[in-house]
Design a protein around this motif. Structure first.
Motif, PDB file in Angstrom:
ATOM      1  N   ILE A  46      38.009  54.886  39.131  1.00  0.00           N
ATOM      2  CA  ILE A  46      37.161  53.759  40.021  1.00  0.00           C
ATOM      3  C   ILE A  46      37.331  53.856  41.393  1.00  0.00           C
ATOM      4  CG2 ILE A  46      37.924  51.159  40.909  1.00  0.00           C
ATOM      5  CD1 ILE A  46      39.424  50.917  37.627  1.00  0.00           C
ATOM      6  N   ASP A  47      35.678  52.955  41.694  1.00  0.00           N
ATOM      7  CA  ASP A  47      35.227  53.343  43.564  1.00  0.00           C
ATOM      8  C   ASP A  47      36.476  53.023  44.246  1.00  0.00           C
ATOM      9  OD1 ASP A  47      35.018  53.236  45.795  1.00  0.00           O
ATOM     10  OD2 ASP A  47      32.553  53.447  44.791  1.00  0.00           O
ATOM     11  N   SER A  48      36.930  53.165  45.331  1.00  0.00           N
ATOM     12  CA  SER A  48      38.291  53.278  45.984  1.00  0.00           C
ATOM     13  C   SER A  48      38.083  51.929  46.906  1.00  0.00           C
ATOM     14  CB  SER A  48      38.856  54.389  46.847  1.00  0.00           C
ATOM     15  OG  SER A  48      37.576  54.371  48.168  1.00  0.00           O
ATOM     16  N   THR A  49      36.412  51.861  46.989  1.00  0.00           N
ATOM     17  CA  THR A  49      35.575  50.109  47.648  1.00  0.00           C
ATOM     18  C   THR A  49      36.476  49.073  46.457  1.00  0.00           C
ATOM     19  OG1 THR A  49      33.566  50.653  46.542  1.00  0.00           O
ATOM     20  CG2 THR A  49      34.271  51.341  49.182  1.00  0.00           C
ATOM     21  N   LEU A  50      36.617  48.864  45.478  1.00  0.00           N
ATOM     22  CA  LEU A  50      36.823  48.137  44.360  1.00  0.00           C
ATOM     23  C   LEU A  50      38.421  47.557  44.270  1.00  0.00           C
ATOM     24  CD1 LEU A  50      34.553  49.219  41.513  1.00  0.00           C
ATOM     25  CD2 LEU A  50      34.366  47.238  43.095  1.00  0.00           C
ATOM     26  N   ILE A  51      39.421  48.400  45.468  1.00  0.00           N
ATOM     27  CA  ILE A  51      40.506  48.983  45.313  1.00  0.00           C
ATOM     28  C   ILE A  51      41.117  47.995  46.328  1.00  0.00           C
ATOM     29  CG2 ILE A  51      42.603  49.093  44.864  1.00  0.00           C
ATOM     30  CD1 ILE A  51      41.419  51.248  43.015  1.00  0.00           C
ATOM     31  N   ASP A  52      41.759  46.983  46.091  1.00  0.00           N
ATOM     32  CA  ASP A  52      42.731  46.530  47.213  1.00  0.00           C
ATOM     33  C   ASP A  52      44.037  47.107  47.285  1.00  0.00           C
ATOM     34  OD1 ASP A  52      43.661  45.423  49.391  1.00  0.00           O
ATOM     35  OD2 ASP A  52      43.926  43.192  49.022  1.00  0.00           O
ATOM     36  N   VAL A  53      44.278  48.085  48.350  1.00  0.00           N
ATOM     37  CA  VAL A  53      45.204  49.370  48.574  1.00  0.00           C
ATOM     38  C   VAL A  53      46.322  48.610  48.922  1.00  0.00           C
ATOM     39  CG1 VAL A  53      46.049  51.232  49.276  1.00  0.00           C
ATOM     40  CG2 VAL A  53      44.051  51.623  48.897  1.00  0.00           C
ATOM     41  N   SER A  54      46.418  47.596  50.041  1.00  0.00           N
ATOM     42  CA  SER A  54      47.615  46.527  50.352  1.00  0.00           C
ATOM     43  C   SER A  54      48.058  45.973  49.135  1.00  0.00           C
ATOM     44  CB  SER A  54      47.538  45.616  51.243  1.00  0.00           C
ATOM     45  OG  SER A  54      46.169  44.842  50.814  1.00  0.00           O
ATOM     46  N   ALA A  55      47.653  45.538  47.749  1.00  0.00           N
ATOM     47  CA  ALA A  55      47.833  45.180  46.620  1.00  0.00           C
ATOM     48  C   ALA A  55      48.911  46.261  45.818  1.00  0.00           C
ATOM     49  CB  ALA A  55      47.175  43.948  46.169  1.00  0.00           C
ATOM     50  N   PHE A  56      49.288  46.931  46.449  1.00  0.00           N
ATOM     51  CA  PHE A  56      50.152  48.080  45.845  1.00  0.00           C
ATOM     52  C   PHE A  56      50.720  48.540  45.618  1.00  0.00           C
ATOM     53  CE2 PHE A  56      45.462  47.784  43.559  1.00  0.00           C
ATOM     54  CZ  PHE A  56      46.136  47.299  41.980  1.00  0.00           C
ATOM     55  N   ASP A  57      51.416  47.619  46.902  1.00  0.00           N
ATOM     56  CA  ASP A  57      52.238  48.585  47.676  1.00  0.00           C
ATOM     57  C   ASP A  57      53.885  47.166  47.246  1.00  0.00           C
ATOM     58  OD1 ASP A  57      54.120  49.020  49.392  1.00  0.00           O
ATOM     59  OD2 ASP A  57      53.304  47.991  51.740  1.00  0.00           O
ATOM     60  N   PRO A  58      54.501  48.210  47.049  1.00  0.00           N
ATOM     61  CA  PRO A  58      55.626  47.810  45.961  1.00  0.00           C
ATOM     62  C   PRO A  58      56.888  47.312  47.013  1.00  0.00           C
ATOM     63  CG  PRO A  58      55.379  49.713  45.806  1.00  0.00           C
ATOM     64  CD  PRO A  58      54.555  50.255  46.687  1.00  0.00           C
ATOM     65  N   ASP A  59      56.479  47.820  48.300  1.00  0.00           N
ATOM     66  CA  ASP A  59      57.693  47.066  49.593  1.00  0.00           C
ATOM     67  C   ASP A  59      57.229  46.216  49.736  1.00  0.00           C
ATOM     68  OD1 ASP A  59      59.341  48.934  49.263  1.00  0.00           O
ATOM     69  OD2 ASP A  59      57.862  50.527  50.756  1.00  0.00           O
ATOM     70  N   ASP A  60      56.023  45.306  49.475  1.00  0.00           N
ATOM     71  CA  ASP A  60      55.484  43.431  49.527  1.00  0.00           C
ATOM     72  C   ASP A  60      56.185  42.667  48.922  1.00  0.00           C
ATOM     73  OD1 ASP A  60      53.978  44.872  52.126  1.00  0.00           O
ATOM     74  OD2 ASP A  60      52.310  44.563  51.407  1.00  0.00           O
ATOM     75  N   SER A 116      32.560  43.346  35.328  1.00  0.00           N
ATOM     76  CA  SER A 116      34.125  43.402  36.534  1.00  0.00           C
ATOM     77  C   SER A 116      35.677  43.985  36.029  1.00  0.00           C
ATOM     78  CB  SER A 116      35.223  42.182  35.748  1.00  0.00           C
ATOM     79  OG  SER A 116      35.333  41.601  34.085  1.00  0.00           O
ATOM     80  N   MET A 117      36.047  44.123  36.317  1.00  0.00           N
ATOM     81  CA  MET A 117      37.461  45.517  36.320  1.00  0.00           C
ATOM     82  C   MET A 117      38.232  45.333  35.041  1.00  0.00           C
ATOM     83  SD  MET A 117      37.313  46.881  39.424  1.00  0.00           S
ATOM     84  CE  MET A 117      38.576  47.706  39.400  1.00  0.00           C
ATOM     85  N   LEU A 118      38.092  44.136  34.791  1.00  0.00           N
ATOM     86  CA  LEU A 118      38.601  44.410  32.843  1.00  0.00           C
ATOM     87  C   LEU A 118      37.390  44.620  32.324  1.00  0.00           C
ATOM     88  CD1 LEU A 118      40.335  43.282  31.457  1.00  0.00           C
ATOM     89  CD2 LEU A 118      39.421  41.322  30.806  1.00  0.00           C
ATOM     90  N   GLU A 119      36.660  45.061  32.221  1.00  0.00           N
ATOM     91  CA  GLU A 119      35.424  45.461  31.236  1.00  0.00           C
ATOM     92  C   GLU A 119      35.445  46.739  31.538  1.00  0.00           C
ATOM     93  OE1 GLU A 119      33.389  45.569  28.524  1.00  0.00           O
ATOM     94  OE2 GLU A 119      34.452  42.975  28.682  1.00  0.00           O
ATOM     95  N   ASP A 168      47.870  54.848  40.533  1.00  0.00           N
ATOM     96  CA  ASP A 168      47.579  55.525  38.825  1.00  0.00           C
ATOM     97  C   ASP A 168      46.178  55.469  37.888  1.00  0.00           C
ATOM     98  OD1 ASP A 168      47.881  58.334  38.881  1.00  0.00           O
ATOM     99  OD2 ASP A 168      48.797  58.658  37.430  1.00  0.00           O
ATOM    100  N   ILE A 169      46.965  54.640  37.486  1.00  0.00           N
ATOM    101  CA  ILE A 169      45.603  54.086  36.359  1.00  0.00           C
ATOM    102  C   ILE A 169      43.852  53.951  36.297  1.00  0.00           C
ATOM    103  CG2 ILE A 169      45.132  53.227  34.214  1.00  0.00           C
ATOM    104  CD1 ILE A 169      47.900  52.802  33.832  1.00  0.00           C
ATOM    105  N   LEU A 170      43.676  52.930  37.750  1.00  0.00           N
ATOM    106  CA  LEU A 170      42.715  52.827  38.394  1.00  0.00           C
ATOM    107  C   LEU A 170      42.219  54.431  38.895  1.00  0.00           C
ATOM    108  CD1 LEU A 170      43.929  49.302  39.776  1.00  0.00           C
ATOM    109  CD2 LEU A 170      42.867  49.598  37.506  1.00  0.00           C
ATOM    110  N   THR A 171      42.673  54.753  39.711  1.00  0.00           N
ATOM    111  CA  THR A 171      42.303  55.732  41.078  1.00  0.00           C
ATOM    112  C   THR A 171      42.298  57.371  39.875  1.00  0.00           C
ATOM    113  OG1 THR A 171      44.460  56.153  41.516  1.00  0.00           O
ATOM    114  CG2 THR A 171      43.030  54.858  42.754  1.00  0.00           C
ATOM    115  N   THR A 172      42.870  57.643  39.018  1.00  0.00           N
ATOM    116  CA  THR A 172      43.121  59.233  38.539  1.00  0.00           C
ATOM    117  C   THR A 172      42.616  58.972  36.916  1.00  0.00           C
ATOM    118  OG1 THR A 172      45.104  58.734  37.988  1.00  0.00           O
ATOM    119  CG2 THR A 172      44.439  60.066  40.238  1.00  0.00           C
ATOM    120  N   LYS A 173      42.596  57.947  36.482  1.00  0.00           N
ATOM    121  CA  LYS A 173      42.849  58.012  34.781  1.00  0.00           C
ATOM    122  C   LYS A 173      40.902  56.912  34.675  1.00  0.00           C
ATOM    123  CE  LYS A 173      46.752  59.591  33.340  1.00  0.00           C
ATOM    124  NZ  LYS A 173      47.204  60.274  32.623  1.00  0.00           N
ATOM    125  N   CYS A 174      40.784  55.994  35.520  1.00  0.00           N
ATOM    126  CA  CYS A 174      39.921  55.285  35.002  1.00  0.00           C
ATOM    127  C   CYS A 174      38.420  55.618  36.074  1.00  0.00           C
ATOM    128  CB  CYS A 174      39.886  53.623  35.174  1.00  0.00           C
ATOM    129  SG  CYS A 174      40.780  53.528  34.171  1.00  0.00           S
TER     130      CYS A 174
END
Length: 185
Positions: free
Chosen positions: A171-185, A138-141, A163-169
């Motif tokens: 993680i494949d971009s298909t596993l990340i919902d980019v819209s969930a990280f929009d600070p304006d929402d 899972s993502m947590l693991e 930033d942590i998910l994409t650069t430090k870890c």
């Protein structure tokens, strides 16, 4: 992931008789391969899923490390060997959805989503014809396996997490919902 069950799935599940189906999809970059565990009337993917086994939690008795969420998916050799041979699938997104034989693919519900941690051939004698086992995390693991350090000054917490998910870890971009990280929402 789906937080509510759709009406078509609920109606179908409440019938007296039904045949359940697991739909397994592996996504690497822009390519997705999908398989089912039996023939469906409205979904035409190869029948190659032998087993889907989620694991809720287990503890390593030596290190006392708790592993929180994973899954094992076994696919028949004929359906997956060429794909595994031609692609590095470690880190690819593996999604398991649940539905019924006569249900449209859009009405299947999410069962489990994570990343492939390893692929292992199963001996033909044990699996009747040969199979490939996918051990998934899972993502947590995935995050637990990384020591995260850095300095983020005057940045929005969602930007930091992304930033942590994409650069430090990595993680494949298909596993990340980019819209969930929009600070304006």
């Amino acid at each position: 992931m789906t937080l509510t069950l759709n009406d078509n799935w609920l109606e179908r599940a409440q019938r007296d008789s039904y045949e359940e189906v697991f739909l397994v999809s592996i996504t690497k970059g822009a390519t997705t391969w999908s398989f089912t565990d039996q023939k469906c009337t409205q979904v035409s993917y190869p029948v190659a899923v032998s087993e889907v086994s989620p694991a809720a939690a287990k503890m390593d008795v030596k290190t006392r490390r708790l592993e929180v969420d994973g899954a094992t998916v076994v696919l028949d050799d004929d359906g997956i060997r060429d794909i595994v041979g031609a692609n590095r699938l470690r880190g690819a997104k593996l999604r398991v959805r649940h539905g019924f034989v006569d249900l449209a693919e859009g009405d299947f519900i999410d069962y489990w989503t994570g990343a492939i941690d390893g692929t292992f051939p199963e001996p033909a004698a044990e699996a009747k014809q040969g199979a490939i086992r996918f051990e998934c995390l899972s993502m947590l693991e995935l995050l637990r396996q990384h020591q995260i350090t850095g300095v983020w000054l005057n940045e929005h917490p969602l930007d930091i997490i992304y930033d942590i998910l994409t650069t430090k870890c990595a993680i494949d971009s298909t596993l990340i919902d980019v819209s969930a990280f929009d600070p304006d929402d």
